[in-house]
Write a protein that holds these residues in place. Structure first.
Motif, PDB file in Angstrom:
ATOM      1  N   PHE A 236       0.828  -1.204   0.000  1.00  0.00           N
ATOM      2  CA  PHE A 236       0.000   0.000   0.000  1.00  0.00           C
ATOM      3  C   PHE A 236       0.865   1.258   0.000  1.00  0.00           C
ATOM      4  CE2 PHE A 236      -1.763   3.407   2.641  1.00  0.00           C
ATOM      5  CZ  PHE A 236      -2.831   3.795   1.848  1.00  0.00           C
ATOM      6  N   CYS A 237       1.856   1.312   0.891  1.00  0.00           N
ATOM      7  CA  CYS A 237       2.697   2.507   0.994  1.00  0.00           C
ATOM      8  C   CYS A 237       3.472   2.766  -0.301  1.00  0.00           C
ATOM      9  CB  CYS A 237       3.670   2.362   2.163  1.00  0.00           C
ATOM     10  SG  CYS A 237       2.887   2.348   3.791  1.00  0.00           S
ATOM     11  N   LEU A 238       4.068   1.716  -0.852  1.00  0.00           N
ATOM     12  CA  LEU A 238       4.827   1.872  -2.086  1.00  0.00           C
ATOM     13  C   LEU A 238       3.925   2.193  -3.266  1.00  0.00           C
ATOM     14  CD1 LEU A 238       7.305  -1.099  -1.571  1.00  0.00           C
ATOM     15  CD2 LEU A 238       7.877   1.335  -1.493  1.00  0.00           C
ATOM     16  N   GLY A 239       2.742   1.546  -3.302  1.00  0.00           N
ATOM     17  CA  GLY A 239       1.795   1.829  -4.368  1.00  0.00           C
ATOM     18  C   GLY A 239       1.278   3.253  -4.307  1.00  0.00           C
ATOM     19  N   LEU A 240       0.975   3.728  -3.096  1.00  0.00           N
ATOM     20  CA  LEU A 240       0.512   5.107  -2.946  1.00  0.00           C
ATOM     21  C   LEU A 240       1.607   6.087  -3.332  1.00  0.00           C
ATOM     22  CD1 LEU A 240      -1.704   7.031  -2.029  1.00  0.00           C
ATOM     23  CD2 LEU A 240      -0.828   6.849   0.299  1.00  0.00           C
ATOM     24  N   SER A 241       2.848   5.765  -2.966  1.00  0.00           N
ATOM     25  CA  SER A 241       3.978   6.617  -3.341  1.00  0.00           C
ATOM     26  C   SER A 241       4.074   6.779  -4.853  1.00  0.00           C
ATOM     27  CB  SER A 241       5.272   6.013  -2.792  1.00  0.00           C
ATOM     28  OG  SER A 241       6.405   6.719  -3.266  1.00  0.00           O
ATOM     29  N   LEU A 242       3.991   5.658  -5.549  1.00  0.00           N
ATOM     30  CA  LEU A 242       4.099   5.698  -7.010  1.00  0.00           C
ATOM     31  C   LEU A 242       2.894   6.380  -7.648  1.00  0.00           C
ATOM     32  CD1 LEU A 242       5.754   4.723  -9.487  1.00  0.00           C
ATOM     33  CD2 LEU A 242       4.364   2.652  -9.451  1.00  0.00           C
ATOM     34  N   LEU A 243       1.699   6.070  -7.148  1.00  0.00           N
ATOM     35  CA  LEU A 243       0.482   6.616  -7.743  1.00  0.00           C
ATOM     36  C   LEU A 243       0.315   8.105  -7.477  1.00  0.00           C
ATOM     37  CD1 LEU A 243      -1.943   3.657  -6.966  1.00  0.00           C
ATOM     38  CD2 LEU A 243      -1.188   4.404  -9.230  1.00  0.00           C
ATOM     39  N   LEU A 244       0.806   8.590  -6.338  1.00  0.00           N
ATOM     40  CA  LEU A 244       0.766  10.024  -6.086  1.00  0.00           C
ATOM     41  C   LEU A 244       1.542  10.782  -7.158  1.00  0.00           C
ATOM     42  CD1 LEU A 244       1.249  10.273  -2.206  1.00  0.00           C
ATOM     43  CD2 LEU A 244      -0.739  11.049  -3.519  1.00  0.00           C
ATOM     44  N   PHE A 245       2.635  10.187  -7.581  1.00  0.00           N
ATOM     45  CA  PHE A 245       3.451  10.827  -8.612  1.00  0.00           C
ATOM     46  C   PHE A 245       2.832  10.673 -10.000  1.00  0.00           C
ATOM     47  CE2 PHE A 245       6.901  10.545 -11.752  1.00  0.00           C
ATOM     48  CZ  PHE A 245       7.480  11.790 -11.588  1.00  0.00           C
ATOM     49  N   ARG A 246       2.287   9.491 -10.265  1.00  0.00           N
ATOM     50  CA  ARG A 246       1.836   9.207 -11.626  1.00  0.00           C
ATOM     51  C   ARG A 246       0.373   9.556 -11.891  1.00  0.00           C
ATOM     52  NH1 ARG A 246       4.693   3.418 -13.286  1.00  0.00           N
ATOM     53  NH2 ARG A 246       6.755   4.301 -13.755  1.00  0.00           N
ATOM     54  N   SER A 247      -0.440   9.727 -10.851  1.00  0.00           N
ATOM     55  CA  SER A 247      -1.873   9.961 -11.059  1.00  0.00           C
ATOM     56  C   SER A 247      -2.124  11.188 -11.921  1.00  0.00           C
ATOM     57  CB  SER A 247      -2.585  10.117  -9.710  1.00  0.00           C
ATOM     58  OG  SER A 247      -2.604   8.908  -9.011  1.00  0.00           O
ATOM     59  N   ASN A 248      -1.430  12.266 -11.620  1.00  0.00           N
ATOM     60  CA  ASN A 248      -1.590  13.499 -12.390  1.00  0.00           C
ATOM     61  C   ASN A 248      -0.310  13.858 -13.134  1.00  0.00           C
ATOM     62  OD1 ASN A 248      -4.365  14.443 -11.740  1.00  0.00           O
ATOM     63  ND2 ASN A 248      -3.591  14.401  -9.649  1.00  0.00           N
TER      64      ASN A 248
END
Length: 414
Positions: A236-248
């Motif tokens: 979860f933590c690593l996925g959120l880290s990556l998705l925060l950057f890539r989402s927008n």
């Protein structure tokens, strides 16, 4: 290529993964920009993106358990069909409400990747999991190389967004034909156990697709949660880290560097090339380390350091350069994380575990777009700053938990 290699079902699964990511990568980079064109703010665009993750949170473990009971191929066909309908409906979204509604069937039924991974786990021994899942992710990533470039050219034409979504839906239909014709009908051990216990019902129904009590789909109490919570939390933590950057990411490139849709397609394709190459090396890297937990920890540290660097740079080409270690870390974390999860679970739990792992990522997908939009309105460095903190938290969790596990093992041996 020999006839034996052509008939190897793993190649059909690899091709299915390629078609899946090829279709998805054509549409996903365009959704945020399409929402902005319809009048959405970055926060509203993030909220619409969160719908998918919110629904996946609940549907992932259910579909995973369903595939355990009914069979992977049967569930995969339904997943591809409804996903095709969902992507086609995006093309008719002429308002924010319509765009919001079009994301609903995708959030419920888009589980083709996790079902395919479960099928590979059913077919292969554990010592081959890292290499095969690495190849699957690598071939799938080739779709990310081609998809954004194709859509970047099409979307600049008249009615481009509609054409891209319709083409994506057609690709998912084609993928369904491939699954129907070429995929093996492999049943998990959980399916076999239920079939033996319900032979009477099977004779009445005349079909093995519905030979179980539907309540069994929702039963997860038998899982040994103490053995998996650290992996789920780190994911979860690593996925959120990556998705925060890539989402927008596409929105950030558009507004900060004035990158065109065509240029954005090439940047995402470049990232896909790195991911594909890293996926092909996943098995070799795992054998080199000979310790998946240590490899997972080092990859998490690499992601943390990369996110920290993203905070302090503001040059376009530095962003492009740093996508190399980010893609390397994220791709191999997915492969190694799946391998560790499968090795800790039993054969009959594979679908449920992968489904639950997807649910953990769905929480990140639900939170990340909205949070990223809010952070982006505050500062362009907001998403990577919080992302670096989440990745660092993942490193802390696995370091403490796995160190305690080693100490307990030593005590037992003494």
């Amino acid at each position: 290529m020999t006839w034996r290699k052509c008939t190897d079902p793993t190649w059909a699964i690899y091709t299915s993964g390629f078609l899946d990511f090829f279709g998805v990568s054509m549409v996903i980079p365009l959704i945020s920009n399409h929402a902005r064109d319809l009048g959405a703010s970055p926060t509203m665009a993030g909220f619409i993106g969160s719908v998918y993750g919110c629904l996946q949170l609940f549907s992932s473990p259910v579909v995973g358990r369903w595939s355990d009971m009914s069979g992977r191929k049967y569930c995969l066909l339904w997943s591809l069909f409804f996903s095709a309908c969902g992507y086609m409906s995006l093309g008719f979204s002429t308002s924010l409400i319509a765009l919001f509604l079009a994301r609903i069937p995708l959030g419920i039924f888009k589980h083709s990747q996790s079902i395919s991974k479960s099928l590979l786990a059913d077919m292969l021994p554990k010592d081959k999991q890292s290499a095969v899942h690495g190849h699957f992710n690598s071939v799938s990533s080739i779709g990310f190389i081609l998809g954004p470039v194709v859509s970047g050219h099409i979307v600049e034409m008249a009615g481009g967004f509609y054409s891209v979504t319709f083409l994506c839906g057609a690709i998912f239909m084609l993928n369904g034909v491939l699954v129907w014709c070429c995929f093996p009908d492999v049943k998990s051990k959980s399916h076999d156990l239920v079939r033996d216990e319900s032979s009477t019902s099977l004779q009445k129904l005349g079909s093995d697709e519905f030979n179980f009590n539907p309540k069994q789909i929702f039963q997860f109490k038998s899982l040994n949660w103490s053995a998996f919570w650290d992996l789920f939390l780190a994911r979860f933590c690593l996925g959120l880290s990556l998705l925060l950057f890539r989402s927008n990411f596409s929105l950030m490139l558009r507004e900060k560097f004035e990158v065109s849709p065509k240029g954005l397609g090439y940047v995402i394709s470049y990232s896909g090339i790195i991911s594909a190459l890293c996926g092909m090396l996943a098995g070799h890297i795992s054998r080199l380390y000979q310790n998946d937990q240590r490899l997972y920890k080092h990859l998490a540290i690499l992601m943390t350091l990369t996110m920290v660097l993203f905070v302090f740079i503001s040059t376009f080409w530095w962003y492009v350069l740093l996508l190399i270690p980010l893609s390397f870390a994220s791709m191999n974390l997915r492969v190694v994380g799946t391998s560790i999860l499968i090795s800790k679970g039993s054969k009959q739990e594979i679908g449920a575990l992968i489904g639950l792992s997807q649910s953990v990522m769905s929480i990140a997908r639900m939170v990340a777009p909205l949070l990223s939009g809010v952070l982006l309105e505050i500062s362009p460095s907001g998403p990577p700053s919080v992302g670096a903190g989440m990745a660092a938290l993942a490193v802390l969790v696995i370091s403490v938990k796995w160190q305690r596990g080693k100490e307990q093992s030593r005590l037992k041996q003494d």
